[in-house]
Design an enzyme around this catalytic site. Structure first.
Site, short mmCIF file in Angstrom:
data_model
loop_
_atom_site.label_atom_id
_atom_site.label_comp_id
_atom_site.label_asym_id
_atom_site.label_seq_id
_atom_site.Cartn_x
_atom_site.Cartn_y
_atom_site.Cartn_z
N LYS A 91 20.12 12.73 -9.83
CA LYS A 91 20.55 11.45 -9.27
C LYS A 91 19.56 10.33 -9.60
CE LYS A 91 22.87 13.49 -5.23
NZ LYS A 91 24.27 13.11 -5.48
N GLY A 163 26.31 14.44 3.53
CA GLY A 163 25.37 14.94 4.53
C GLY A 163 25.94 15.09 5.92
N GLY A 224 31.02 15.93 2.30
CA GLY A 224 31.53 16.59 3.50
C GLY A 224 32.23 17.91 3.27
#
Length: 304
Positions: A91, A163, A224
């Site tokens: 990332k 998260g 999620g």
């Protein structure tokens, strides 16, 4: 391939659009897992992950600890690259083109310009055409997806709400993108000019989506996904693959859960298989209801 970017010549330093999108295409139907150590990367590879995302902290920890989240240490990324034979992603912060240059120099296979990290530029995303390595970017709606593709993204993922272990935002983003594509398909050419203006995306790209009913790049879901059923849900809704972040290594039995999510992603339309792989996985990650996350802490709202 799409009409976007055909004018950009391929050089030694710039992968062609066809090559970049082809690399992303090879990950279709797979699961990409967040890993923070070479050991976790091996677990992910053994479980059948099609790629791993190397980072210092999974999104659940970034959310819990706060502070500025940046690109991971090159030693960590190189350790993970050496540990596995599958593609390794890493990332970079939104707009931080030097982090992206560093990641390209480390020979990562994909760069994720990610809202999970703290944005470096609140106006501009990275010019992804300037890189030979393909980029994956997040989107919450079709306009965002098309703007990222215009900037050179070779893969789009729904943002979800990373998260949390709550799949509802990922579902909403995927449904939104697919509904907006379906809407374009029913429009006449003169209406597409207005649609392009509303989507803040080039007319040629909007017309291409209207004609094909699909994005010109692969569409994955992220944010999620915590159970095999979550993965199968988004696949049945039209996702072409799944990113799993905190859901695996924040759970009770990471190796079993990783393998189960891979199997459920492959056999997404077979409830018997999903039921079988869902047995005895131990505790899922604790999770946070998205409704309980105050607006300033919502990662999906980063990016423009």
């Amino acid at each position: 391939m799409g009409s976007m970017s055909e004018h950009i010549p391929a050089t030694n330093s710039t992968g062609t659009t066809r090559v970049k999108r082809g690399l992303a295409d090879m990950l279709k139907g797979g699961v990409i897992m967040d890993v923070v150590t070479p050991e976790q990367a091996k677990i992910a590879e053994d479980a059948g992950a099609c790629a791993v995302m190397a980072l210092e902290r999974v999104p659940a920890d970034i959310r819990a600890q706060g502070g500025v989240a940046r690109m991971s240490d090159p030693d960590l990324i190189e350790g993970i690259i050496e540990a596995v034979s599958i593609p390794v992603m890493a990332k970079a912060r939104i707009g931080h083109f030097v982090e992206a240059q560093v990641l390209e120099s480390l020979r990562v296979d994909f760069i994720d310009e990610s809202e999970v990290l703290s944005p470096a530029d609140y106006a501009n995303h990275i010019d992804k055409w300037a890189f030979g390595v393909p980029f994956v970017c997040g989107a919450t709606n079709l306009g965002e997806a098309l703007r990222r593709i215009t900037e050179g993204a070779a893969m789009i993922r729904s943002k979800g709400e990373a998260g949390t272990g709550d799949v509802s935002e990922a579902v909403r983003h995927l449904r939104t993108i697919r509904a907006e594509m379906a809407r374009l398909s029913s429009m006449s050419p003169d209406e597409l000019y207005v649609a392009a203006k509303e989507l803040q995306a080039p007319y040629d790209l909007v017309a291409e989506v209207a004609r094909t009913g699909e994005l010109p790049v692969v569409l994955f879901v992220a944010g999620g996904v915590a159970t095999p059923a979550d993965a199968a849900l988004v696949m049945q809704m039209g996702a072409q693959g799944v990113f799993v972040g905190s859901g695996i290594f924040k759970s009770g039995n990471p190796a079993a859960r990783a393998a189960a999510i891979v199997k459920a992603t492959t056999a997404y339309d077979d409830p018997d298989t999903i039921a079988e792989v869902s047995r005895g996985l131990g505790e899922a990650m604790v999770g946070i209801n998205v409704a309980d996350v105050p607006a300033p802490h919502r990662l999906a709202e980063r990016g423009w």
